[in-house]
Design a protein around this motif. Structure first.
Motif, PDB file in Angstrom:
ATOM      1  N   GLY A 100      26.002 -48.485 120.448  1.00 14.59           N
ATOM      2  CA  GLY A 100      25.793 -48.623 119.019  1.00 14.59           C
ATOM      3  C   GLY A 100      25.890 -50.070 118.581  1.00 14.59           C
ATOM      4  O   GLY A 100      26.350 -50.944 119.327  1.00 14.59           O
ATOM      5  N   SER A 101      25.466 -50.309 117.363  1.00 12.94           N
ATOM      6  CA  SER A 101      25.406 -51.672 116.829  1.00 12.94           C
ATOM      7  C   SER A 101      26.790 -52.205 116.478  1.00 12.94           C
ATOM      8  O   SER A 101      27.494 -51.637 115.641  1.00 12.94           O
ATOM      9  CB  SER A 101      24.521 -51.696 115.584  1.00 12.94           C
ATOM     10  N   LEU A 102      27.167 -53.305 117.111  1.00 17.38           N
ATOM     11  CA  LEU A 102      28.424 -53.964 116.757  1.00 17.38           C
ATOM     12  C   LEU A 102      28.326 -54.569 115.362  1.00 17.38           C
ATOM     13  O   LEU A 102      29.287 -54.543 114.591  1.00 17.38           O
ATOM     14  CB  LEU A 102      28.767 -55.051 117.774  1.00 17.38           C
ATOM     15  N   ALA A 103      27.148 -55.087 115.025  1.00 17.42           N
ATOM     16  CA  ALA A 103      26.951 -55.693 113.702  1.00 17.42           C
ATOM     17  C   ALA A 103      27.153 -54.659 112.597  1.00 17.42           C
ATOM     18  O   ALA A 103      27.738 -54.965 111.548  1.00 17.42           O
ATOM     19  CB  ALA A 103      25.552 -56.298 113.609  1.00 17.42           C
ATOM     20  N   GLU A 104      26.697 -53.424 112.819  1.00 17.10           N
ATOM     21  CA  GLU A 104      26.875 -52.382 111.807  1.00 17.10           C
ATOM     22  C   GLU A 104      28.346 -51.988 111.680  1.00 17.10           C
ATOM     23  O   GLU A 104      28.846 -51.778 110.576  1.00 17.10           O
ATOM     24  CB  GLU A 104      26.021 -51.159 112.153  1.00 17.10           C
ATOM     25  N   PHE A 105      29.049 -51.904 112.814  1.00 17.99           N
ATOM     26  CA  PHE A 105      30.487 -51.629 112.768  1.00 17.99           C
ATOM     27  C   PHE A 105      31.197 -52.706 111.951  1.00 17.99           C
ATOM     28  O   PHE A 105      32.026 -52.422 111.087  1.00 17.99           O
ATOM     29  CB  PHE A 105      31.060 -51.560 114.182  1.00 17.99           C
ATOM     30  N   GLU A 106      30.875 -53.956 112.242  1.00 14.18           N
ATOM     31  CA  GLU A 106      31.508 -55.067 111.531  1.00 14.18           C
ATOM     32  C   GLU A 106      31.190 -55.033 110.039  1.00 14.18           C
ATOM     33  O   GLU A 106      32.052 -55.320 109.203  1.00 14.18           O
ATOM     34  CB  GLU A 106      31.055 -56.397 112.133  1.00 14.18           C
ATOM     35  N   ARG A 107      29.954 -54.677 109.702  1.00 14.90           N
ATOM     36  CA  ARG A 107      29.561 -54.625 108.284  1.00 14.90           C
ATOM     37  C   ARG A 107      30.366 -53.574 107.521  1.00 14.90           C
ATOM     38  O   ARG A 107      30.857 -53.829 106.406  1.00 14.90           O
ATOM     39  CB  ARG A 107      28.066 -54.308 108.179  1.00 14.90           C
ATOM     40  N   ILE A 108      30.522 -52.403 108.122  1.00 18.59           N
ATOM     41  CA  ILE A 108      31.250 -51.335 107.449  1.00 18.59           C
ATOM     42  C   ILE A 108      32.728 -51.689 107.279  1.00 18.59           C
ATOM     43  O   ILE A 108      33.306 -51.515 106.203  1.00 18.59           O
ATOM     44  CB  ILE A 108      31.091 -50.016 108.237  1.00 18.59           C
ATOM     45  N   VAL A 109      33.337 -52.215 108.330  1.00 15.19           N
ATOM     46  CA  VAL A 109      34.742 -52.618 108.243  1.00 15.19           C
ATOM     47  C   VAL A 109      34.904 -53.776 107.264  1.00 15.19           C
ATOM     48  O   VAL A 109      35.878 -53.851 106.513  1.00 15.19           O
ATOM     49  CB  VAL A 109      35.283 -52.987 109.640  1.00 15.19           C
ATOM     50  N   ARG A 110      33.931 -54.670 107.267  1.00 16.39           N
ATOM     51  CA  ARG A 110      33.998 -55.835 106.379  1.00 16.39           C
ATOM     52  C   ARG A 110      34.036 -55.421 104.917  1.00 16.39           C
ATOM     53  O   ARG A 110      34.881 -55.875 104.139  1.00 16.39           O
ATOM     54  CB  ARG A 110      32.802 -56.752 106.641  1.00 16.39           C
ATOM     55  N   VAL A 111      33.122 -54.536 104.524  1.00  8.54           N
ATOM     56  CA  VAL A 111      33.071 -54.122 103.122  1.00  8.54           C
ATOM     57  C   VAL A 111      34.287 -53.273 102.757  1.00  8.54           C
ATOM     58  O   VAL A 111      34.983 -53.541 101.770  1.00  8.54           O
ATOM     59  CB  VAL A 111      31.775 -53.348 102.826  1.00  8.54           C
ATOM     60  N   ASN A 112      34.563 -52.247 103.548  1.00  7.54           N
ATOM     61  CA  ASN A 112      35.571 -51.262 103.169  1.00  7.54           C
ATOM     62  C   ASN A 112      37.006 -51.748 103.330  1.00  7.54           C
ATOM     63  O   ASN A 112      37.855 -51.476 102.473  1.00  7.54           O
ATOM     64  CB  ASN A 112      35.387 -49.988 103.988  1.00  7.54           C
ATOM     65  N   LEU A 113      37.292 -52.446 104.421  1.00  5.55           N
ATOM     66  CA  LEU A 113      38.672 -52.873 104.687  1.00  5.55           C
ATOM     67  C   LEU A 113      38.914 -54.320 104.270  1.00  5.55           C
ATOM     68  O   LEU A 113      39.840 -54.602 103.503  1.00  5.55           O
ATOM     69  CB  LEU A 113      39.003 -52.686 106.166  1.00  5.55           C
ATOM     70  N   VAL A 114      38.071 -55.225 104.753  1.00  4.48           N
ATOM     71  CA  VAL A 114      38.257 -56.634 104.399  1.00  4.48           C
ATOM     72  C   VAL A 114      38.076 -56.835 102.898  1.00  4.48           C
ATOM     73  O   VAL A 114      38.836 -57.571 102.261  1.00  4.48           O
ATOM     74  CB  VAL A 114      37.297 -57.535 105.199  1.00  4.48           C
ATOM     75  N   GLY A 115      37.078 -56.147 102.318  1.00  5.60           N
ATOM     76  CA  GLY A 115      36.869 -56.263 100.877  1.00  5.60           C
ATOM     77  C   GLY A 115      38.052 -55.765 100.073  1.00  5.60           C
ATOM     78  O   GLY A 115      38.440 -56.367  99.065  1.00  5.60           O
ATOM     79  N   THR A 116      38.651 -54.667 100.504  1.00  6.95           N
ATOM     80  CA  THR A 116      39.843 -54.138  99.828  1.00  6.95           C
ATOM     81  C   THR A 116      40.994 -55.125  99.918  1.00  6.95           C
ATOM     82  O   THR A 116      41.659 -55.440  98.912  1.00  6.95           O
ATOM     83  CB  THR A 116      40.243 -52.793 100.451  1.00  6.95           C
ATOM     84  N   TYR A 117      41.250 -55.631 101.120  1.00 11.34           N
ATOM     85  CA  TYR A 117      42.343 -56.596 101.293  1.00 11.34           C
ATOM     86  C   TYR A 117      42.083 -57.868 100.492  1.00 11.34           C
ATOM     87  O   TYR A 117      43.009 -58.441  99.898  1.00 11.34           O
ATOM     88  CB  TYR A 117      42.522 -56.934 102.770  1.00 11.34           C
ATOM     89  N   ASN A 118      40.839 -58.316 100.484  1.00 13.48           N
ATOM     90  CA  ASN A 118      40.491 -59.548  99.792  1.00 13.48           C
ATOM     91  C   ASN A 118      40.886 -59.498  98.323  1.00 13.48           C
ATOM     92  O   ASN A 118      41.551 -60.399  97.801  1.00 13.48           O
ATOM     93  CB  ASN A 118      38.981 -59.798  99.933  1.00 13.48           C
TER      94      ASN A 118
END
Length: 253
Positions: A100-118
């Protein structure tokens, strides 16, 4: 906490859970700063509530810092933050043609988790400077997890991991911010009547709703907003993740 005239930041405010939450807080007397990818998508809500709207990728550090600086300059320090911004695309670990796409995994984690923490870190740093209320509170932060954090389905590895991170963030954040009088909690909704769920075919919706104990329907966004309001109002709520799912336990697929 009394929300009257308190500044509330709501991310993901253009639709779904964030939109309903913003409307309920406005009705309760809060002032609003609304964050989403497109300011135009929040035009009606801003007109109805007098909110400040900001177009921003919640996971973009510099853009979020600039947006937050504008909030401080134009509306002052927040007492409330409700993080609703998120995405839920399917992403398999192994696709038909390979990994599977690593870029897609990173995108989902980035928005949902990193965005929340940010936005949690930005809001908390500002809330520390608030004068405490009668309960000693300076702020309340409510994040959005998901039942997928506990029962992620096939094709939800990235989404479940991101929302599991949000759930796991709750207690350590609450512990760290307690000395400042800032409470942190999260809601883990099940199936709600948001654009993501409404995009399912009727056949899929019928099969999914059939396994919900009661009521056998999608949650209504205003019911999520009511849960947010309950968390804000009750000073004993801190460090917990609340399932809001009508008893649903997700199956593997």
């Amino acid at each position: 906490m009394d929300v009257t005239d308190a500044l509330a930041i709501v991310t993901g405010a253009a639709s779904g859970l964030g939109n309903a939450t913003a409307r309920l807080l406005a009705e309760a007397g809060a002032r609003l700063a609304l964050v989403d990818l497109s300011a135009e998508s929040m035009t009606d809500l801003a007109r109805e509530t007098g909110a400040l709207t900001l177009a921003c990728d919640v996971a973009d550090g510099p853009a979020s810092e600039a947006a937050f600086a504008r909030i401080l300059a134009e509306r002052g320090r927040p007492r409330l933050l409700v993080n609703c911004a998120g995405i839920a695309p399917g992403a398999r670990i192994v696709e038909k043609d390979g990994p599977g796409s690593l870029a897609e995994f990173e995108r989902i984690v980035r928005v949902n988790l990193v965005g929340t923490y940010n936005w949690l870190r930005l809001a908390a740093a500002a809330m520390v400077e608030n004068a405490p209320d009668a309960e000693g509170e300076r702020g309340v932060i409510v994040n959005t997890a998901s039942v997928a954090a506990y029962e992620g389905q096939i094709g939800q590895a990235a989404y479940a991991a991101s929302k599991g991170g949000v759930a796991s963030l709750t207690l350590p954040a609450a512990r760290e911010l307690a000395r400042h009088g800032i409470r942190v909690a999260a809601i883990a909704p099940g199936l709600f009547g948001t654009p993501m769920v409404e995009a399912m075919t009727q056949d899929v919706q019928d099969r999914v709703f059939d396994i919900i104990p009661f009521p056998k329907r999608a949650g209504r966004p205003h019911e999520f907003a009511q849960m947010v309001a309950s968390i804000i109002a009750n000073p004993m709520v801190n460090g917990a993740v609340f399932r809001l799912d009508a008893g649903l336990r997700m199956q593997a697929r």
